[in-house]
Design an enzyme around this catalytic site. Structure first.
Site, PDB file in Angstrom:
ATOM      1  N   SER A   1       7.298   9.125  12.042  1.00 38.55           N
ATOM      2  CA  SER A   1       6.238   9.070  11.033  1.00 38.55           C
ATOM      3  C   SER A   1       6.806   9.220   9.629  1.00 38.55           C
ATOM      4  O   SER A   1       7.307  10.278   9.253  1.00 38.55           O
ATOM      5  CB  SER A   1       5.189  10.160  11.276  1.00 38.55           C
ATOM      6  OG  SER A   1       4.328  10.234  10.155  1.00 38.55           O
TER       7      SER A   1
ATOM      8  N   GLY B   1      -4.891   7.923   5.301  1.00 39.19           N
ATOM      9  CA  GLY B   1      -3.991   8.879   5.953  1.00 39.19           C
ATOM     10  C   GLY B   1      -2.735   9.095   5.135  1.00 39.19           C
ATOM     11  O   GLY B   1      -2.255  10.227   4.970  1.00 39.19           O
TER      12      GLY B   1
ATOM     13  N   LYS C   1       0.832  -1.209   0.000  1.00 41.46           N
ATOM     14  CA  LYS C   1       0.000   0.000   0.000  1.00 41.46           C
ATOM     15  C   LYS C   1       0.861   1.251   0.000  1.00 41.46           C
ATOM     16  O   LYS C   1       0.601   2.196  -0.755  1.00 41.46           O
ATOM     17  CB  LYS C   1      -0.928  -0.035   1.221  1.00 41.46           C
ATOM     18  CG  LYS C   1      -1.889   1.127   1.297  1.00 41.46           C
ATOM     19  CD  LYS C   1      -3.174   0.761   2.014  1.00 41.46           C
ATOM     20  CE  LYS C   1      -3.026   0.670   3.514  1.00 41.46           C
ATOM     21  NZ  LYS C   1      -2.973   1.988   4.174  1.00 41.46           N
ATOM     22  N   SER C   2       1.903   1.280   0.821  1.00 42.65           N
ATOM     23  CA  SER C   2       2.752   2.480   0.909  1.00 42.65           C
ATOM     24  C   SER C   2       3.382   2.790  -0.446  1.00 42.65           C
ATOM     25  O   SER C   2       3.415   3.937  -0.896  1.00 42.65           O
ATOM     26  CB  SER C   2       3.874   2.248   1.926  1.00 42.65           C
ATOM     27  OG  SER C   2       3.342   2.130   3.215  1.00 42.65           O
TER      28      SER C   2
ATOM     29  N   ARG D   1      -7.648  -3.210   9.603  1.00 40.85           N
ATOM     30  CA  ARG D   1      -6.708  -4.142  10.258  1.00 40.85           C
ATOM     31  C   ARG D   1      -7.303  -4.754  11.530  1.00 40.85           C
ATOM     32  O   ARG D   1      -6.993  -5.890  11.884  1.00 40.85           O
ATOM     33  CB  ARG D   1      -5.372  -3.460  10.547  1.00 40.85           C
ATOM     34  CG  ARG D   1      -4.687  -2.986   9.260  1.00 40.85           C
ATOM     35  CD  ARG D   1      -3.212  -2.720   9.426  1.00 40.85           C
ATOM     36  NE  ARG D   1      -2.722  -1.871   8.347  1.00 40.85           N
ATOM     37  CZ  ARG D   1      -2.416  -2.294   7.114  1.00 40.85           C
ATOM     38  NH1 ARG D   1      -2.516  -3.558   6.801  1.00 40.85           N
ATOM     39  NH2 ARG D   1      -1.984  -1.441   6.200  1.00 40.85           N
TER      40      ARG D   1
ATOM     41  N   ARG E   1       2.723   5.961  -3.285  1.00 41.56           N
ATOM     42  CA  ARG E   1       3.862   6.770  -3.734  1.00 41.56           C
ATOM     43  C   ARG E   1       4.045   6.702  -5.250  1.00 41.56           C
ATOM     44  O   ARG E   1       4.439   7.676  -5.870  1.00 41.56           O
ATOM     45  CB  ARG E   1       5.134   6.324  -2.994  1.00 41.56           C
ATOM     46  CG  ARG E   1       5.149   6.785  -1.525  1.00 41.56           C
ATOM     47  CD  ARG E   1       6.129   5.960  -0.715  1.00 41.56           C
ATOM     48  NE  ARG E   1       6.326   6.451   0.650  1.00 41.56           N
ATOM     49  CZ  ARG E   1       5.509   6.241   1.677  1.00 41.56           C
ATOM     50  NH1 ARG E   1       4.392   5.551   1.503  1.00 41.56           N
ATOM     51  NH2 ARG E   1       5.790   6.724   2.891  1.00 41.56           N
TER      52      ARG E   1
ATOM     53  N   LYS F   1      -4.233   5.996  14.417  1.00 41.04           N
ATOM     54  CA  LYS F   1      -4.346   5.332  13.110  1.00 41.04           C
ATOM     55  C   LYS F   1      -5.815   5.388  12.649  1.00 41.04           C
ATOM     56  O   LYS F   1      -6.568   6.229  13.109  1.00 41.04           O
ATOM     57  CB  LYS F   1      -3.829   3.895  13.202  1.00 41.04           C
ATOM     58  CG  LYS F   1      -2.348   3.814  13.565  1.00 41.04           C
ATOM     59  CD  LYS F   1      -1.493   4.376  12.473  1.00 41.04           C
ATOM     60  CE  LYS F   1      -0.030   4.363  12.862  1.00 41.04           C
ATOM     61  NZ  LYS F   1       0.807   5.069  11.889  1.00 41.04           N
TER      62      LYS F   1
ATOM     63  N   ASP G   1       1.889  -1.038  11.981  1.00 37.61           N
ATOM     64  CA  ASP G   1       0.544  -1.477  11.575  1.00 37.61           C
ATOM     65  C   ASP G   1       0.273  -2.936  11.945  1.00 37.61           C
ATOM     66  O   ASP G   1      -0.847  -3.426  11.742  1.00 37.61           O
ATOM     67  CB  ASP G   1       0.371  -1.315  10.055  1.00 37.61           C
ATOM     68  CG  ASP G   1       0.353   0.154   9.644  1.00 37.61           C
ATOM     69  OD1 ASP G   1       0.027   1.006  10.480  1.00 37.61           O
ATOM     70  OD2 ASP G   1       0.677   0.443   8.467  1.00 37.61           O
TER      71      ASP G   1
ATOM     72  N   ARG H   1      -6.127   2.042  17.811  1.00 43.21           N
ATOM     73  CA  ARG H   1      -5.879   0.596  17.686  1.00 43.21           C
ATOM     74  C   ARG H   1      -5.460  -0.058  18.992  1.00 43.21           C
ATOM     75  O   ARG H   1      -5.590  -1.282  19.116  1.00 43.21           O
ATOM     76  CB  ARG H   1      -4.821   0.335  16.600  1.00 43.21           C
ATOM     77  CG  ARG H   1      -5.381   0.515  15.225  1.00 43.21           C
ATOM     78  CD  ARG H   1      -4.405   0.089  14.146  1.00 43.21           C
ATOM     79  NE  ARG H   1      -5.070   0.147  12.852  1.00 43.21           N
ATOM     80  CZ  ARG H   1      -4.439   0.314  11.690  1.00 43.21           C
ATOM     81  NH1 ARG H   1      -3.126   0.421  11.670  1.00 43.21           N
ATOM     82  NH2 ARG H   1      -5.113   0.357  10.569  1.00 43.21           N
TER      83      ARG H   1
HETATM   84  C1  S3P Z   1       2.775   4.781   6.186  1.00 41.69           C
HETATM   85  C2  S3P Z   1       3.331   5.156   7.379  1.00 41.69           C
HETATM   86  C3  S3P Z   1       2.790   4.746   8.684  1.00 41.69           C
HETATM   87  C4  S3P Z   1       1.805   3.587   8.563  1.00 41.69           C
HETATM   88  C5  S3P Z   1       0.843   3.783   7.422  1.00 41.69           C
HETATM   89  C6  S3P Z   1       1.600   3.883   6.114  1.00 41.69           C
HETATM   90  C7  S3P Z   1       3.378   5.269   4.932  1.00 41.69           C
HETATM   91  O1  S3P Z   1       2.092   5.850   9.241  1.00 41.69           O
HETATM   92  O2  S3P Z   1       1.087   3.423   9.774  1.00 41.69           O
HETATM   93  O3  S3P Z   1      -0.065   2.707   7.337  1.00 41.69           O
HETATM   94  O4  S3P Z   1       3.068   4.721   3.858  1.00 41.69           O
HETATM   95  O5  S3P Z   1       4.203   6.191   4.997  1.00 41.69           O
HETATM   96  P1  S3P Z   1       2.866   7.000  10.090  1.00 41.69           P
HETATM   97  O6  S3P Z   1       3.758   7.735   9.182  1.00 41.69           O
HETATM   98  O7  S3P Z   1       1.765   7.876  10.620  1.00 41.69           O
HETATM   99  O8  S3P Z   1       3.590   6.263  11.179  1.00 41.69           O
END
Ligand code: S3P
Length: 440
Positions: free
Chosen positions: A167, A95, A24-25, A395, A29, A347, A320, A351
């Site tokens: 973060s 987020g 997902k990350s 999750r 991007r 989150k 996560d 959680r």
């Molecule tokens: C993520 C960073 C994390 C993670 C989120 C994905 C990202 O959040 O919990 O699911 O893709 O950069 P934080 O940056 O708030 O820790």
């Protein structure tokens, strides 16, 4: 979205080999950098979950041409910058999506209004807005920078910013804003977080300098960077692979292999922890794909897992994964102590509170702390036999469905539609392995 809940029922062994859905990350991007770049970006293995689809739609509203070609393949024609969107940008539940997009958008002379679903509108955005405001962006919105809010970008100054919390989203927002700031940016990271933005910026042709100064990472993006479209192969998501793998560890007689899992060490804290607990988890066929290590992971039923103290400094590499770790801990013998995880409270849901409440409802001994929690396992399958409230958190939903596959009695969850934000094929994959998951 289904109105009914979902129920998982304890049953026979899980067996088989599956492919992890795209990370997902990295999927978010790839869309954002593809839209910021000049020229064509092609993506394969994109996670086509609701969160990433919202980011794809947002990139269209900022001027990119984004086309789905089928089978996880996408094409993005970037315009080398963002234009002002004509309507509100709705980032859904994501987020990562909204925070990275706000960072990217801040670099351009435009005004954009962002919103999201109920959960996203309750999450703190000031962590991103504060550094962006120091660079010269302005915003107008609700108290504490909650969505909806309107951001005005352009004419940004450079910034050296020490992250107040671990973060990757905040780090990434500053780096993306820095692409169009005078003087470049530096992010100082006391605890290393996932480095996908740094890696992908380099793949798109930017210079990113990372220095370790006494255990503290300094990430510098000099001014005047140009991004050029490229090809991105999205590796499998370790955060999603976690669910079938933990199911394999706790359902008697199981052997489950998940192929193509990204092994970036800033993401694999869960697997390290499970092995410390005595889980039979074997990584094989390690290879490189698009600048990331990937491998296949096999989980075999592990009835002798022991509770452990999870080092708090490992939290960013598995932030996560604590809800599903807590499920594994409920089947282990002894205390699993998870501390230094206050970030879990902001989150998609709180959680810590929801994992504790869900496990307790399933008959597990859990103690909640302000910044952590302790699970006391007896080495026996927990009772289960309840309906768990997920507050729309994917999750939390998947973790408790996994628990129900090995508990004494079925476990149901509400709001199963939210699982599609990160893992649209979850229920089908678990059924394919031999699990019983059905409408409740
Ligand atoms: C993520 C960073 C994390 C993670 C989120 C994905 C990202 O959040 O919990 O699911 O893709 O950069 P934080 O940056 O708030 O820790």
């Amino acid at each position: 979205m289904t109105a009914a809940g979902l129920k998982s029922t304890p049953g026979g062994p899980l067996r088989g080999t599956v492919r992890a859905p795209g990370d997902k990350s990295i999927s978010h991007r790839s869309m954002i950098l593809g839209a910021l770049a000049s020229g064509t970006t092609t993506v394969e293995g994109l996670l086509e979950g609701a969160d990433v689809l919202a980011t794809a739609q947002a990139m269209r509203s900022f001027g990119a041409r984004v086309e789905q070609e089928g089978g996880g393949r996408w094409r993005i024609e970037g315009q080398g910058g963002f234009v002002e969107p004509l309507d509100v940008v709705d980032c859904g539940n994501a987020g990562t999506g909204v925070r990275l997009i706000m960072g990217a958008a801040a670099g351009f002379p435009l005004c954009a209004t962002f919103t999201g679903d109920n959960s996203l509108r309750g999450r703190p955005m000031s962590r991103v807005l504060d550094p962006l405001a120091r660079m010269g962006a302005t915003w107008l919105g609700r108290d504490k920078g909650r969505l909806p809010l309107t951001l005005k970008g352009g004419n940004l100054r450079g910034l050296s910013y020490k992250l107040p919390m671990a973060s990757a989203q905040v780090k990434s927002a500053v780096l993306l804003a820095g692409l169009h700031a005078e003087g470049g940016v530096e992010v100082i990271e006391p605890e290393a977080t996932r480095d996908h933005t740094e890696r992908m910026l380099r793949a798109f042709g930017a210079e990113v300098i990372v220095e370790d100064k006494g255990g503290v990472r300094h990430i510098r993006l000099p001014a005047g960077q140009k991004l050029t479209g490229t090809h991105v192969a999205v590796p499998g998501d370790p955060s999603s692979a976690a669910f079938p793998l933990v199911a394999g560890l706790i359902v008697p007689g199981s052997e489950v292999t998940v192929e193509g899992v990204m092994l970036n060490e800033l993401r694999t804290g869960l697997f390290t922890t499970l092995r410390e607990m005595g889980a039979d988890l074997v990584i094989s066929n390690v290879r490189e794909s698009s600048g990331e290590q990937v491998g296949d992971i096999t989980a075999r039923y592990s009835p002798d897992m022991k509770g452990v103290l999870v080092p708090p400094e490992r939290a960013p590499a598995m932030i996560d994964e604590y809800p599903i770790l807590a499920v594994a801990a409920a089947f282990a013998t002894g205390e699993t102590i998870m501390r230094g995880v206050g970030e879990m409270r902001v989150k998609e849901s709180d959680r810590i509170a929801l994992t504790a409440a869900g496990l307790e409802a399933c008959g597990v001994d859990v103690e909640e702390e302000p910044e952590g929690f302790i699970v006391r396992g007896t080495g026996q399958a927990p009772r289960g036999g309840t309906m768990v409230e997920t507050h729309g958190d994917h999750r939390i939903a998947m973790s408790h469905l996994v628990l129900g596959m090995a508990a004494q009695a079925p476990v149901s969850i509400d709001e199963p539609g939210m699982i599609a934000t990160s893992f649209p094929g979850f229920a089908d994959m678990m059924r394919g392995l031999g699990g019983t998951i059905e409408e409740a």
